[in-house]
Design an enzyme around this catalytic site. Structure first.
Site, PDB file in Angstrom:
ATOM      1  CD  GLU A  21      33.304  28.269  -4.890  1.00  0.00           C
ATOM      2  OE1 GLU A  21      34.512  28.199  -5.719  1.00  0.00           O
ATOM      3  OE2 GLU A  21      32.297  27.378  -4.744  1.00  0.00           O
ATOM      4  CG  ASP A  64      26.791  28.451  -9.140  1.00  0.00           C
ATOM      5  OD1 ASP A  64      26.751  28.340  -8.080  1.00  0.00           O
ATOM      6  OD2 ASP A  64      27.008  27.773  -9.793  1.00  0.00           O
TER       7      ASP A  64
END
Length: 356
Positions: free
Chosen positions: A227, A53
């Site tokens: 997401e 991420d």
């Protein structure tokens, strides 16, 4: 898009800020106006270790670049730097203390994103597990330097326990200077949809104002999940990059939706123009968790003079870079997720393209 000639753009840029480096960290895109913008080049792994991420930052428009990741063996919020957006080195932990509101038994931090608010103020948005409501909440921490250590606010800035919590926060500055927070409702924790929202922020960079607006939500084609949102502006279009499907599978991908307004409505781009990256393309496996930034747009924050606005909205010498993760073992997240990158992502009339 405001059209300016190259000579005017160069003079305006010189007057806009004294901190712009004379030598850009990567070759800038030339001014549009019949000139060809280079294709976005995918490269990786550039950090061949667990660095999921990734969020990226170019402080004051000058190298070194910074990248921040979800918690791993490297720290609560590990960070790395690069002088050329090619070679990266791990440096330390930018958020050793995530705040007293974060559960001590579940103290991992997810998907940090750092934005520069003033010349000496940086805000980190991050997700932690709340000790009080047993759901994910979004926190904010500040620092006078991009390396930190960042100091957390005493309480999370956003929680939504009733919907399953919130996660994957990222910052965005629209043309004109308005700051926003973008995030995902963690509905999949309750078998519910996972809408992505946007809401204005005050000038401090972490106080939510106004009301939240839904940008997109999950559908069957997304595997029930959207997401990792990241919003970027280019030439009259807003591009909302996101991942869909399970992060722990090869179905994980990077796709995007577009709008001509920061708050929408947004339209998910369909094949053949999306998804942008899927497993196997450019040698990736489960690509996702991307952060996309408009480099000059992210740099011109203070002050917003007329010359700066012209440059921002004309795309003069701007370029869009991105970082994302890909499964190290080529199968799932179990072997860790390495950082990959895209240099000079091509955005044109609502379509994003890359080359391998």
């Amino acid at each position: 898009m405001v059209v300016v000639n190259v000579s005017v753009a160069i003079v305006a840029l010189a007057a806009a800020s004294s901190v712009l480096s004379a030598a850009a960290p990567v070759s800038p895109v030339r001014l549009r106006g019949g000139l060809v913008k280079r294709a976005g080049v995918v490269k990786g792994p550039v950090l061949n270790t667990d660095f999921p991420d990734p969020g990226i930052l170019l402080p004051n428009g000058q190298a070194p670049w910074y990248a921040y990741s979800t918690s791993s063996s490297h720290g609560r919020v590990p960070y790395a730097t690069s002088q050329d957006f090619n070679t990266w080195s791990l440096r330390g932990d930018a958020l050793p203390n995530p705040g007293s509101w974060v559960s001590s038994s579940n103290s991992g931090i997810w998907a940090p994103d750092v934005r520069q608010i003033t010349s000496t103020k940086y805000v980190m948005y991050y997700t932690g597990f709340s000790a009080s409501n047993n759901n994910h909440c979004i926190g904010a921490a500040t620092s006078s330097t991009p390396s930190g250590p960042f100091t957390p606010q005493s309480a999370p800035i956003l929680c939504n326990a009733g919907a399953g919590g919130v996660i994957d926060a990222s910052g965005f500055q629209a043309p004109g200077g308005q700051l926003y927070l973008v995030w995902k409702v963690d509905g999949n924790s309750k078998g519910q949809p996972t809408p992505i929202f946007i809401q204005p922020l005050a000038s401090d960079g972490f106080t939510l104002t106004g009301s939240a607006t839904q940008m997109i939500t999950s559908e069957a084609v997304d595997g029930g999940i959207v997401e990792a949102p990241s919003l970027v502006y280019w030439s009259g279009w807003y591009y909302l990059f996101f991942s869909s499907n399970s992060y722990n599978s090869l179905a994980y991908d990077i796709s995007y939706a577009v709008s001509q307004s920061a708050t929408g409505p947004y339209r998910k781009v369909q094949a053949p123009n999306a998804p942008l990256l899927t497993s196997g393309k450019c040698g990736t496996a489960g690509p996702g968790g991307a952060t996309v930034i408009n480099v000059l747009g992210a740099f011109i924050l203070f002050p917003r003079s007329p010359a700066e606005r012209i440059l921002f909205e004309s795309d003069a010498d701007q370029y869009v870079n991105a970082a994302f993760h890909s499964d190290i073992n080529g199968q799932n997240a179990g072997g860790g997720r390495a950082m990959w990158q895209i240099s000079g992502l091509t955005l044109n009339n609502g379509v994003a393209t890359i080359i391998c």
